[in-house]
Design an enzyme around this catalytic site. Structure first.
Site, PDB file in Angstrom:
ATOM      1  CG  ASP A  56      13.785   6.572  20.573  1.00 30.90           C
ATOM      2  OD1 ASP A  56      14.983   6.530  20.902  1.00 30.90           O
ATOM      3  OD2 ASP A  56      12.891   7.005  21.323  1.00 30.90           O
ATOM      4  CG  ASP A 253       9.566   9.201  22.226  1.00 24.86           C
ATOM      5  OD1 ASP A 253      10.671   9.347  21.691  1.00 24.86           O
ATOM      6  OD2 ASP A 253       9.390   9.267  23.457  1.00 24.86           O
TER       7      ASP A 253
END
Length: 269
Positions: A56, A253
């Site tokens: 990401d 995350d």
């Protein structure tokens, strides 16, 4: 070496049977101490066989603390008006880009909005003083048939410099662009390099524009860039790589990265 292991197995098979699960337990325990959770022992073993790891962008490869660095306005518009309109729409949002805009507008008399609507993968809309305000990416402006006019060249320039560009339109007119930057993590380049040394290709998946994504990819030495991807399209991007016969892992995350968890048991949960 093979003969030595054979002797050990014959002499004391129970010890080897105990050593393997204990090694897995120690590995998963150390992972947990470092914030990495494995779904099961199989995921830990399969992680050594990955061909591609997708990261990401925001908050993982970047520090996750974007800041407004430039505001470009259309003719007859004012920077204060653009910021107040954008901050009004973003009030109450916990998205990093929204928080950056709200921080930049501190000290301004931000009007109250109503009729807020989140437009997935594109931005948001709201009513401010009887006028409709759209806030988001180029895809949103195109969907509403809102021409950028003189701001089109500025948007390309900012994106080419690695900026995330938030378009602001009010009363059916694009009144300004807000350029936001989120620096790459200083620690991100090292794991990327080590993965590539092991023969693992490194990809970045983001809903951000291609220009910004490519800029970060160059800085970190990434192999694959998947940009302008809507939330609902992310799982399909993982499936596309898996359809090529690749074992794919995902690093994110937060819980918003769990969209691909059912696709590959190597992924952290």
């Amino acid at each position: 070496m093979t003969l030595t292991i054979t002797v050990f197995v014959i002499a004391c098979p129970d010890a080897l049977a105990l050593a393997t699960p204990m090694a897995v337990m120690v590995g998963t325990g150390l992972g947990a101490m470092n914030g990495i959770l494995f779904k099961n022992a199989g995921a830990l073993e399969d992680a050594t066989k990955l061909d591609v790891i997708i990261f990401d962008k925001t908050g993982t490869l970047t520090v996750g603390q974007p800041e407004v660095i430039d505001v470009v306005v259309a003719k007859d518009a004012r920077i204060e008006d653009v910021l107040k309109s954008a901050a009004s729409v973003e009030q109450g949002s916990d998205h990093p880009l929204a928080q950056a805009i709200v921080r930049r507008a501190q000290g301004l008399a931000v009007p109250t909005q109503s009729g807020f609507e989140n437009l997935e993968g594109m931005g948001a809309r709201a009513e401010i003083d009887g006028e409709t305000v759209f806030l988001g990416n180029r895809r949103l402006m195109d969907s509403q048939k809102l021409a950028l006019g003189e701001l089109a060249a500025e948007a390309r320039r900012l994106q080419g410099a690695g900026r995330t560009v938030v378009h602001v339109a009010r009363a059916a007119t694009v009144i300004g662009l807000i350029a936001i930057a989120d620096a790459p993590r200083q620690t991100a380049a090292t794991p990327v390099a080590k993965l590539r040394e092991r023969g693992v290709r490194v990809a970045m998946l983001t809903g951000d524009n291609a220009g910004t994504a490519q800029c970060i990819a160059r800085d970190l030495g990434l192999d694959i860039v998947l940009a302008d991807v809507l939330s609902g399209q992310k799982a399909s991007k993982v499936k596309e790589l898996q359809a090529q016969g690749k074992r794919v892992g995902m690093v994110g995350d937060g819980v918003n990265d769990a969209w691909s968890a059912p696709l590959n048991r190597c992924q952290a949960e």
